[in-house]
Design an enzyme around this catalytic site. Structure first.
Site, PDB file in Angstrom:
ATOM      1  CB  CYS A 194      -0.840   0.028   1.274  1.00 18.48           C
ATOM      2  SG  CYS A 194      -1.789  -1.478   1.527  1.00 18.48           S
ATOM      3  NE  ARG A 247       4.135   1.791  -1.700  1.00 20.92           N
ATOM      4  CZ  ARG A 247       5.269   1.120  -1.616  1.00 20.92           C
ATOM      5  NH1 ARG A 247       6.235   1.367  -2.460  1.00 20.92           N
ATOM      6  NH2 ARG A 247       5.437   0.205  -0.692  1.00 20.92           N
ATOM      7  CD1 TRP A 280      -2.719  -4.491  -4.783  1.00 26.46           C
ATOM      8  CD2 TRP A 280      -1.889  -5.775  -3.172  1.00 26.46           C
ATOM      9  NE1 TRP A 280      -2.504  -5.730  -5.302  1.00 26.46           N
ATOM     10  CE2 TRP A 280      -2.009  -6.547  -4.345  1.00 26.46           C
ATOM     11  CE3 TRP A 280      -1.403  -6.390  -2.016  1.00 26.46           C
ATOM     12  CZ2 TRP A 280      -1.646  -7.876  -4.399  1.00 26.46           C
ATOM     13  CZ3 TRP A 280      -1.036  -7.720  -2.068  1.00 26.46           C
ATOM     14  CH2 TRP A 280      -1.158  -8.454  -3.252  1.00 26.46           C
ATOM     15  CG  ASN A 290       3.098  -0.917   2.741  1.00 24.20           C
ATOM     16  OD1 ASN A 290       2.508  -1.939   2.377  1.00 24.20           O
ATOM     17  ND2 ASN A 290       4.285  -0.578   2.298  1.00 24.20           N
ATOM     18  N   GLY A 291       1.795  -3.130   5.082  1.00 25.76           N
ATOM     19  CA  GLY A 291       2.472  -4.313   5.616  1.00 25.76           C
ATOM     20  C   GLY A 291       1.456  -5.262   6.220  1.00 25.76           C
ATOM     21  CD  GLU A 342      10.539  -8.078 -18.583  1.00 27.98           C
ATOM     22  OE1 GLU A 342      10.383  -8.989 -17.747  1.00 27.98           O
ATOM     23  OE2 GLU A 342      10.177  -6.915 -18.391  1.00 27.98           O
ATOM     24  CE  LYS A 385       6.855  -6.254 -18.227  1.00 25.64           C
ATOM     25  NZ  LYS A 385       7.995  -6.034 -17.380  1.00 25.64           N
ATOM     26  CD  GLU A 408       3.934  -7.169 -15.723  1.00 20.05           C
ATOM     27  OE1 GLU A 408       3.820  -7.230 -14.498  1.00 20.05           O
ATOM     28  OE2 GLU A 408       5.003  -6.871 -16.288  1.00 20.05           O
ATOM     29  CG  HIS A 429      10.211 -31.828 -25.202  1.00 19.93           C
ATOM     30  ND1 HIS A 429      10.581 -33.142 -25.396  1.00 19.93           N
ATOM     31  CD2 HIS A 429      11.188 -31.076 -25.770  1.00 19.93           C
ATOM     32  CE1 HIS A 429      11.745 -33.178 -26.032  1.00 19.93           C
ATOM     33  NE2 HIS A 429      12.135 -31.931 -26.270  1.00 19.93           N
ATOM     34  CE  LYS A 470       7.678  -0.077 -10.503  1.00 23.80           C
ATOM     35  NZ  LYS A 470       7.890  -0.680 -11.825  1.00 23.80           N
TER      36      LYS A 470
HETATM   37  C1  F6R Z   1       6.988  -7.043 -13.816  1.00 26.86           C
HETATM   38  C2  F6R Z   1       7.490  -6.515 -12.562  1.00 26.86           C
HETATM   39  C3  F6R Z   1       7.760  -7.453 -11.455  1.00 26.86           C
HETATM   40  C4  F6R Z   1       9.002  -7.016 -10.681  1.00 26.86           C
HETATM   41  C5  F6R Z   1       9.178  -7.877  -9.435  1.00 26.86           C
HETATM   42  C6  F6R Z   1      10.448  -7.529  -8.684  1.00 26.86           C
HETATM   43  O1  F6R Z   1       6.795  -6.042 -14.763  1.00 26.86           O
HETATM   44  O2  F6R Z   1       7.664  -5.332 -12.424  1.00 26.86           O
HETATM   45  O3  F6R Z   1       7.880  -8.764 -11.904  1.00 26.86           O
HETATM   46  O4  F6R Z   1      10.106  -7.122 -11.516  1.00 26.86           O
HETATM   47  O5  F6R Z   1       8.080  -7.703  -8.601  1.00 26.86           O
HETATM   48  O6  F6R Z   1      10.461  -6.201  -8.295  1.00 26.86           O
HETATM   49  P1  F6R Z   1      11.824  -5.515  -7.859  1.00 26.86           P
HETATM   50  O7  F6R Z   1      12.659  -5.404  -9.054  1.00 26.86           O
HETATM   51  O8  F6R Z   1      11.410  -4.171  -7.319  1.00 26.86           O
HETATM   52  O9  F6R Z   1      12.431  -6.395  -6.823  1.00 26.86           O
END
Ligand code: F6R
Length: 601
Positions: free
Chosen positions: A2, A29, A76, A102-103, A475, A479, A482, A498, A596
């Site tokens: 959050c 967040r 969140w 937050n937590g 990656e 993208k 997500e 396979h 995030k």
């Molecule tokens: C995907 C994404 C996540 C972060 C992951 C790690 O687009 O952003 O998969 O890469 O949550 O986050 P960090 O790099 O902040 O440890």
């Protein structure tokens, strides 16, 4: 997961509007509900509800609230579904104390039972609410609000960043931090606390990142911090943040994600300009002296780590990639002669922090690769190398991935140099990278937009590659999955036979990543297999290569060495995911169910 904010001003102002702006910054967040609490003319005004910040603020007239001290929260959900009752701030029975958090307070059930037995009435399903009642209980016993706050902090366990206002001490915002990020912004005649630095930047460039176990308060006049009942000196801990407030804004783009894709050339230039050869050489030395090397990370950061791990094989060095949340399986293996590279843009991902701690507990060393100065991972690691991507607000990582790859390439070069290997080709690729990425955007944005029409009508997609192209495929698939909510999977192309190929039928999108030239020939066989099944063939290929004739759609990227290519070949895939999400009406900056920074395990 959050965002929290608190502010103490010296005179009355339109505080509701200030809090709303802070929440708009923090919304990445978490965005299922939002709320504010303001000490206003001797009473506590609390407004909160389910929904995005702008809607909640409009419905509840945040901007009309005046006051001097206040806290705000964007949520969140962890404990309790998104609802008005579960939205923060949470208050005590008398409505004099308001808490944002937050937590996760791990022992909240036991505290709730204890407080309920004393007559406290709870109105939410959250873990957070216990904190307001705990403080109220200690104030009933005769403690001052500050002492009640300290005692309440000593009773809770778990991860928390807390900000609290109390009518009993109306000029202060109390705060505490353990495992969840919290930063104090030091102003002139006012002070703020927030979950991240961009939010602080609206008010001041002077940031004081708090450490685990610290708690205290801000007032208009100053900042006070304690740890275990002892005052902590803040001298020398306030840092000037090099980012401008504008850097954290959208800058004319419809979404942060698109802005951040376009910022990549600049982010890469800054990262490359900020490389310190001496520090890279020291980190390389640590790696070469290690008995075993681990590469830790989550999501996108893990994939950047894979680029490094695969890159090391060219020196005949074997590193072990470990998805950070899976660290416990390997705990018994970590040894004092080992070195782990922990990759995390935020430096606050709990899985990566915990994995790094486990490595350190066994006596091994940790090298952090992170984007956030003085983040938890940076502080707790033995050695830190920073990317300089600037703040990334879009939930999907873009510029932080490419800058991580650039930094890890620089580390790879440093390792090569220490081994006496000729690294000049890789070095010149790295220098060219910002321009190549600029070109990759120019060349491919139009085709990404056009292809998004086709991809948007698909339910599934495969991303196939080999060797150093695999992290790019992983990656790219992440993208699309997500932000566009299209089921996308990446496989080593050989592995696709396979099992996964069973799904392929006419027009099934298959994206081939040709960033590793050593894989070209075999990958072409896999293209033929997919063509035989009428798949929609898409490729990210070296510019000018004859491959363009073998695929229906191609994204061309100027070719360099395979490690650096990982940072440039991913760009069209970022754009494809972005435009597909937009085509489908999804908000790429706020994908559902995601936040995030993942600060809970
Ligand atoms: C995907 C994404 C996540 C972060 C992951 C790690 O687009 O952003 O998969 O890469 O949550 O986050 P960090 O790099 O902040 O440890």
């Amino acid at each position: 997961m959050c965002g929290i904010f608190g502010i103490a001003l010296s005179s009355d102002a339109a505080l509701g509007a200030i809090l709303r702006r802070a929440l708009e910054r923090l919304e990445y967040r978490g965005y299922d509900s939002a709320g504010i609490a303001v000490v206003s003319s001797g009473s506590l005004v609390v407004r909160k509800d389910v929904g995005k910040v702008a809607d909640v603020a409009r419905r509840h007239g945040f901007d009309s609230v005046r006051g001097r001290t206040g806290v705000a929260h964007t949520r969140w959900a962890t404990h309790g579904k998104p609802s008005q009752a579960n939205a923060h701030p949470h208050t005590d029975c008398a409505g004099r104390i308001a808490v944002v958090h937050n937590g996760i307070i791990e022992n909240y059930e036991e505290l709730k039972a204890e407080l309920a037995a004393k007559g406290h009435v709870f109105t939410s399903e959250t873990d957070t609410e216990v904190f307001a009642h705990l403080m109220e209980e200690y104030e009933r016993e005769g403690l001052s609000p500050w002492d009640a706050f300290r005692k309440a902090v000593s009773r809770i366990r778990g991860a928390y960043a807390l900000a609290v206002v109390d009518l009993g001490e109306p000029d202060k915002v109390f705060f505490a931090r353990n495992l969840s990020p919290l930063i104090v912004g030091v102003g002139d005649g006012y002070n703020v606390v927030a979950s991240d630095i961009p939010t602080i930047l609206d008010h001041t460039k002077n940031a004081l990142p708090l450490r685990d176990g610290e708690y205290g308060y801000i007032s208009p006049a100053g900042v006070y911090i304690e740890r275990d009942g002892v005052a902590v000196s803040i001298s020398g801990r306030v840092q000037q943040v090099p980012w401008s407030a504008e850097q954290a804004l959208r800058g004319g783009y419809p979404h942060f994600m698109l802005k951040e894709i376009h910022e990549q050339p600049e982010a890469l230039s800054s990262t490359i300009a900020g490389l310190e050869p001496r520090r890279l050489a020291e980190a390389a030395e640590m790696l070469l002296n290690a008995r075993r090397i681990y590469v830790l990370g989550a999501g996108t950061s893990y994939y950047a780590g894979l680029v490094f791990q695969l890159g090391l094989t060219s020196y005949k060095l074997l590193a072990y990639p470990i998805i950070a949340s899976e660290y416990a399986t390997y705990e018994g293996v970590f040894d004092s002669d080992d070195v782990a590279i922990a990759v995390s843009q935020s430096g606050e991902t709990i899985d990566t922090i915990k994995a790094a701690r486990a490595v350190k507990e066994r006596g091994a060393k940790v090298i952090a690769i992170t984007n956030v100065v003085a983040s938890t991972l940076a502080r707790e690691s033995d050695y830190v190398l920073y990317t300089r991507a600037g703040p990334e607000i879009g939930v999907a990582a873009t510029k932080t991935f490419t800058t991580q790859v650039a930094l890890l390439t620089a580390l790879h070069i440093a390792v090569g140099r220490a081994l006496g290997i000729d690294v000049s080709a890789e070095e010149s690729s790295l220098k060219r990278l910002p321009d190549v990425v600029r070109r990759a955007i120019e060349l491919n944005e139009g085709s990404a937009k056009a292809l998004a029409e086709d991809v948007a009508s698909s339910k599934n997609a495969y991303y196939l590659s080999r060797g150093l192209g695999m992290p790019v495929a992983l990656e790219g698939a992440l993208k699309l999955k997500e932000i566009a909510y299209i089921h996308a999977e990446a496989y080593p192309a050989g592995e696709s036979k396979h099992g996964p190929i069973a799904l392929v039928e006419e027009k099934f999108p298959v994206v081939f990543v040709f960033s590793d030239p050593s894989a070209k020939e075999k990958l072409l066989n896999n293209v033929a297999e997919m063509r035989a099944r009428d798949a929609l063939l898409i490729g990210v290929v070296p510019k000018g290569d004859d491959l363009t004739k073998k695929l229906k759609y191609v994204f061309e990227v100027p070719n360099m060495d395979p490690m650096t290519n990982a940072a440039s070949f991913v760009v069209p895939l970022q754009l494809l995911a972005y435009y597909t999400a937009v085509r489908l009406g999804r908000d790429p900056d706020k994908p559902r169910n995601l936040a995030k920074t993942v600060t809970v395990e």
